[in-house]
Design an enzyme around this catalytic site. Structure first.
Site, PDB file in Angstrom:
ATOM      1  N   CYS A  71      42.710  51.250  33.757  1.00 41.86           N
ATOM      2  CA  CYS A  71      44.331  51.611  33.462  1.00 41.86           C
ATOM      3  C   CYS A  71      44.535  51.067  32.197  1.00 41.86           C
ATOM      4  O   CYS A  71      44.458  51.485  31.142  1.00 41.86           O
ATOM      5  CB  CYS A  71      44.901  50.850  34.721  1.00 41.86           C
ATOM      6  SG  CYS A  71      46.796  51.516  35.152  1.00 41.86           S
TER       7      CYS A  71
ATOM      8  N   HIS B 213      41.966  52.585  39.937  1.00 41.38           N
ATOM      9  CA  HIS B 213      41.684  51.099  39.992  1.00 41.38           C
ATOM     10  C   HIS B 213      40.651  51.040  40.978  1.00 41.38           C
ATOM     11  O   HIS B 213      41.129  50.780  42.213  1.00 41.38           O
ATOM     12  CB  HIS B 213      42.892  50.283  40.439  1.00 41.38           C
ATOM     13  CG  HIS B 213      44.145  50.187  39.341  1.00 41.38           C
ATOM     14  ND1 HIS B 213      44.210  49.135  38.703  1.00 41.38           N
ATOM     15  CD2 HIS B 213      44.894  51.065  39.047  1.00 41.38           C
ATOM     16  CE1 HIS B 213      45.212  49.195  37.680  1.00 41.38           C
ATOM     17  NE2 HIS B 213      45.757  50.608  38.047  1.00 41.38           N
TER      18      HIS B 213
ATOM     19  N   GLU C 215      38.880  48.335  41.501  1.00 43.35           N
ATOM     20  CA  GLU C 215      39.164  47.042  42.235  1.00 43.35           C
ATOM     21  C   GLU C 215      39.977  46.900  43.469  1.00 43.35           C
ATOM     22  O   GLU C 215      39.991  46.057  44.178  1.00 43.35           O
ATOM     23  CB  GLU C 215      39.402  45.909  41.185  1.00 43.35           C
ATOM     24  CG  GLU C 215      40.979  45.751  40.811  1.00 43.35           C
ATOM     25  CD  GLU C 215      41.463  47.092  39.891  1.00 43.35           C
ATOM     26  OE1 GLU C 215      40.707  48.052  39.725  1.00 43.35           O
ATOM     27  OE2 GLU C 215      42.554  46.862  39.287  1.00 43.35           O
TER      28      GLU C 215
END
Lengths: 83, 226
Positions: free
Chosen positions: B87, B196, B198
């Site tokens: 990002c 994302h 994560e």
């Protein structure tokens, strides 16, 4: 000597300017006939330099180093001598 | 594996990355302050996390590329070391010229925060071997400036070289050219992506389609020793 620059940064022709399009739509709602709008950025910088040519060179380098993303943006620099 | 997660002023996904890596691989990632001039000695993977580096003033990621640590991040990449930008980290990588292109304001001028489907374009890379080629996975996006742009001739070259890592599948949320959600550098050791991984690395928080990425990276590092 101190020099000031008015730097205008704007999206290149051909790069979709979503903000410009949104503003154009609002102007159209206000009754303006088919306006074309591009939205850009105004950056004011002042520096010390020995003469106007070296000032211009420095401003130009600043644009290339950080202020402008050459992949999507163009710019103009207007330099003036300050008191 | 030794992971360095760079923390810029305004980064806000740095600890999420550390947690995801710990959860997926058991390894402890290290937070590295942007003002440092060197990465920890044994760094295998550098992660540039999501957030709003330097407040996103001027342009997203623009000022982060002037951070002292970035010179060593570039050296690490030039040596073939792995770098992952997520990002805002992707924006930092393009502004640093470590990846081609630029990220522009979303097509519909809205901040978008939701899970999206992306297809895995390649699985022969350090980052994606844990997926099937063409596999569609669900990973969240959260961005206002995620519309990938590259001049047409360079875009053709990017496609020809197989540098597209992920493509939006089932709807393009931001207007990115060729539905591009993530790209590699020419060497394949630098990956930038808007989604994302994560945030979807643990089923307890909604999904774990991001988890294979961390496992792929760990396996690659163990196999190549780099």
């Amino acid at each position: 000597m101190r020099y000031g620059a008015e730097i205008l940064v704007y999206l290149k022709e051909g790069v979709l300017d979503t903000q410009g399009k949104a503003v154009a739509a609002s102007l159209t709602r206000l009754g303006y006939d088919d306006p074309s709008v591009r939205v850009g950025k105004y950056i004011r910088v002042e520096i010390e330099a020995s003469d106007i040519d070296s000032a211009k060179e420095t401003f130009d380098k600043m644009c290339k180093d950080l202020l402008v993303n050459a992949i999507v943006e163009d710019y103009t620099v207007k330099v003036e001598e300050l008191r | 594996m030794n992971v360095a997660v760079v923390v810029f002023p305004g980064s806000n996904c740095d600890r999420d990355v550390v947690k995801a890596i710990k959860h997926a691989t058991g390894d402890e990632a290290e937070l590295v302050w942007h003002g440092e001039t060197e990465l920890p000695g044994e760094t295998d993977l550098v992660v540039l996390p999501g957030g709003f580096s330097y407040g996103d003033y001027l342009r997203c990621g623009a000022m982060a590329h002037t951070a002292p640590i970035m010179a060593d991040v570039k050296r690490h990449a030039d040596r073939g070391g792995l770098v992952l930008g997520i990002c805002n980290g992707f924006q930092v990588l393009t502004e640093s010229k470590m990846l081609p292109g630029a990220l522009l304001v979303n097509r519909d001028l809205a901040f978008i925060c939701r899970p999206v489907e992306i297809s895995v374009e390649r699985n022969d890379t350090a980052f994606t071997s844990g997926y099937e080629k063409g596999q569609v996975i669900t990973v969240p996006i959260a961005h206002y400036e995620g519309r990938y742009h590259l001049p047409e001739d360079e875009l053709d070259l990017l496609e020809k070289r197989g540098q597209v890592a992920f493509r939006y599948s089932g709807g393009n949320p931001n207007g990115a050219l060729n539905d591009i959600a993530g790209i590699f550098n020419e060497g394949g050791n630098v990956l930038g992506m808007m989604p994302h991984p994560e945030r979807y690395s643990d089923r307890a928080v909604g999904g774990d389609d991001g988890l294979p990425m961390w496992l792929s990276i760990k396996r690659w590092i163990e196999r190549t020793g780099a």
